[in-house]
Design an enzyme around this catalytic site. Structure first.
Site, PDB file in Angstrom:
ATOM      1  N   CYS A   1      47.284  15.657  36.262  1.00 49.08           N
ATOM      2  CA  CYS A   1      46.619  14.456  36.769  1.00 49.08           C
ATOM      3  C   CYS A   1      46.259  14.597  38.261  1.00 49.08           C
ATOM      4  O   CYS A   1      45.381  15.397  38.592  1.00 49.08           O
ATOM      5  CB  CYS A   1      47.517  13.248  36.478  1.00 49.08           C
ATOM      6  N   TYR A   2      46.948  13.905  39.142  1.00 49.82           N
ATOM      7  CA  TYR A   2      46.666  14.053  40.572  1.00 49.82           C
ATOM      8  C   TYR A   2      46.774  15.524  40.990  1.00 49.82           C
ATOM      9  O   TYR A   2      45.981  16.010  41.803  1.00 49.82           O
ATOM     10  CB  TYR A   2      47.662  13.201  41.362  1.00 49.82           C
TER      11      TYR A   2
ATOM     12  N   GLY B   1      50.389  11.351  40.501  1.00 47.49           N
ATOM     13  CA  GLY B   1      50.762  10.460  41.606  1.00 47.49           C
ATOM     14  C   GLY B   1      49.804   9.306  41.692  1.00 47.49           C
ATOM     15  O   GLY B   1      48.704   9.363  41.120  1.00 47.49           O
TER      16      GLY B   1
ATOM     17  N   LYS C   1      72.097  12.464  33.699  1.00 45.75           N
ATOM     18  CA  LYS C   1      73.274  11.896  33.017  1.00 45.75           C
ATOM     19  C   LYS C   1      73.572  12.565  31.668  1.00 45.75           C
ATOM     20  O   LYS C   1      74.719  12.893  31.380  1.00 45.75           O
ATOM     21  CB  LYS C   1      73.034  10.391  32.800  1.00 45.75           C
TER      22      LYS C   1
ATOM     23  N   GLU D   1      53.999  15.292  29.611  1.00 41.59           N
ATOM     24  CA  GLU D   1      55.436  14.992  29.645  1.00 41.59           C
ATOM     25  C   GLU D   1      55.798  13.681  28.949  1.00 41.59           C
ATOM     26  O   GLU D   1      56.960  13.431  28.692  1.00 41.59           O
ATOM     27  CB  GLU D   1      55.938  14.967  31.098  1.00 41.59           C
TER      28      GLU D   1
ATOM     29  N   HIS E   1      48.955  13.403  30.590  1.00 43.53           N
ATOM     30  CA  HIS E   1      50.378  13.629  30.897  1.00 43.53           C
ATOM     31  C   HIS E   1      51.100  14.267  29.708  1.00 43.53           C
ATOM     32  O   HIS E   1      51.507  13.564  28.781  1.00 43.53           O
ATOM     33  CB  HIS E   1      51.046  12.300  31.263  1.00 43.53           C
TER      34      HIS E   1
END
Ligand code: XMP
Length: 512
Positions: free
Chosen positions: A81-82, A54, A368, A171, A169
């Site tokens: 992270c955060y 964040g 989607k 991801e 990260h």
């Protein structure tokens, strides 16, 4: 779906990416605002928790904090992270702010036996950083499980508590072995199983629709033939065929053959009780003399509701189905700071609350590409699954200026020439959206021995992932030449073709 992952979203731009990756690994997950109450989070029966990154510093006034009960539930936790800094601070470690922000790739070296890094190269690999604060003292019970040259605590773990934290990260695509690290957490550490699949979703969704829509209900849907509403139609038809009616409104602003294709697929192939309303005259009359794009949109939106309502009234419908997708839902719940901005996406089809029907949104949990996958699972034809997006106001925003019948005919023909060419030459699926635009100018040309003074067609083809930004498709010149020749030869009243080489931003995808 019990045993999935609850992702607490603290506002990172990558939170959706965590969710997508977890699902791609076959594990169901949901995103919650970072400060969601434990009772809300626990309702999904999570088997693990991920705290996202964040933009805040844990020392900011009003920095978002998780409900402590979520962390006390004894579930395996991955802090990113955060999320790592939150855990460090709340468990007695020390976080330091004021360092130079570290943004970009770093070489990460894991300790040899950390279960989070199992299978990653011992000599290290590239990990993507984006942080200002850093953990300088780990909490009691934790050990450091990876470092970089400039960051001694790049990851920490408490195996007894099954809590793992990473400053980078995993991801994002730029982190090597990111997927492996996430799957180590999901399967090796949290012991979850990869049982989230589209066929499982299909059965549980159809079952869910049947039981939530008890007898005495009737569902209507504005079917456009686009992928989202088509998938919703196929699901409802499977769940409650006799109490479901899709309604297709022919606004007269559609592309060539569109109504016929929708009728053939949904009435013909699936045998649905499809209602079609030809309201083209009504729309054209209402648009007479209107040139302002936003007025066109408003008029078309209002007429659509009128026609839909009139078609639905005799059915005594109790429910309105809509193709709301997960990104729309997340937009409206995601943590956006102390004054959370709540957007309403409920009227995606432009249908208002005044219809007094309950909403049915079976795609609320899907991204989607998952909707496309579900569509394939439900047997929708590939032309529908891979269809380019088409705006609600249709060709009205592709005829610049006033919309008249003759121009609609010209544009329909031009669009069909362009799209057929792209399909025939295997280009359609490499393009996110392609279409023709009819410009309100005439230019001089020469055909045979005669001088012409005819219209200009602009071709637009863009690549994009979500329509928010887009780049113009680098169409090979030999294709542009062939399309141009075919266009001028086949479409009467057109003597010039131009190709749009603008990206978004600064331009938009549509011309109006
Ligand atoms: P723009 O032109 O804003 O388009 O770059 C982004 C995407 O949205 C579609 N679009 C619309 N869709 N009603 C819709 O349902 C509209 O009024 C509308 N305007 C643009 C556009 O086709 C592109 O996919």
């Amino acid at each position: 779906m019990r045993g999935g992952v609850a992702i607490l979203d603290f506002g990172s731009q990558y939170s959706q990416l965590i969710a997508r990756t977890v699902r791609e690994l076959g594990v169901y997950c949901e995103l919650f605002p970072g400060n969601a109450r434990a009772s809300t989070v626990m309702r999904m029966g999570p088997g693990a928790v991920i705290l996202s990154g964040g933009p805040s510093s844990v020392y900011d006034e009003g920095a978002p904090m998780p409900d402590p009960a979520v962390l006390e539930a004894g579930l395996p936790v991955l802090g990113v992270c955060y999320g790592m800094q939150l855990i460090a601070l709340s468990e007695g470690g020390r976080v330091e702010g004021g360092h130079r922000r570290e943004f970009g790739p770093s070489r990460l070296v894991p300790v040899p036996d950390s279960p989070l890094f199992a299978g990653t190269p011992a000599e290290g690999f590239q990990a993507w950083m984006s942080h200002g604060d850093r953990v300088v003292e780990i909490p009691p019970g934790y050990s450091v499980c990876a470092s970089t040259g400039s960051l001694p605590v790049a990851a920490m773990e408490n195996r007894a508590l099954r809590r793992f934290c990473v400053q980078f990260h995993p991801e994002v695509r730029h982190t090597e072995n990111g997927r492996l690290i996430l799957s180590n957490f999901l399967f090796g550490i949290a012991g979850l199983s990869a049982d989230w699949s589209m066929s499982a979703f299909r059965s549980s969704c159809v079952e869910g629709l049947r039981s939530s829509l008890g007898s005495g209900t009737h569902v209507v849907l504005g079917l456009s033939g686009g992928v989202d509403s088509s998938v919703v139609a196929a699901l409802l038809h499977e769940a409650i065929p006799s109490r479901f009616t899709p309604i297709f409104v022919d606004t007269g602003l559609l592309r060539a053959g569109e109504r016929e294709a929708v009728e053939a697929t949904f009435r013909g192939h699936f045998g649905m009780n499809l209602i079609t309303r030809d309201a083209s005259r009504l729309f054209l009359d209402a648009l007479e003399g209107v040139t302002d794009p936003e007025r066109k949109r408003k008029i078309i939106g209002a007429k659509f509701i009128e026609v839909f309502q009139e078609a639905a009234a005799p059915l005594g419908a109790t429910h309105l189905a809509q193709g709301t997708l997960y990104p729309d839902v997340i937009e409206s719940v995601s943590f956006k700071g102390p004054s959370a901005t709540i957007k309403s996406h409920h009227n995606v089809g432009g249908l208002p609350d005044s219809l007094h029907m309950k909403l049915v949104e079976p795609l609320r949990e899907l991204f989607k590409d998952e909707v496309r996958c579900l569509g394939r699972e439900l047997g929708l034809p590939p032309e529908i699954i891979g269809r380019h997006p088409f705006p609600g106001p249709g060709l009205a925003v592709r005829i610049l200026g006033e919309v008249v019948e003759e121009d609609l005919e010209t544009l329909r023909e031009a669009d069909a020439v362009f799209i057929d060419y792209l399909r025939r030459n295997g280009l359609y699926d490499s393009i996110w959206q392609a279409f023709a635009v009819l410009l309100p100018v005439r230019t001089v040309g020469v055909m045979g021995d005669c001088r012409t003074y005819d219209r200009v067609i602009a071709l637009r083809a863009v690549t994009s992932t979500d329509g928010m930004t887009a780049d113009w498709f680098r169409m090979p010149p030999e294709h542009l030449a062939a399309i141009s020749a075919e266009m001028v030869n086949r479409v009467r009243g057109v003597n010039r073709v131009v190709y749009d080489i603008s990206s978004k931003p600064p331009s938009t995808i549509e011309w109006e």
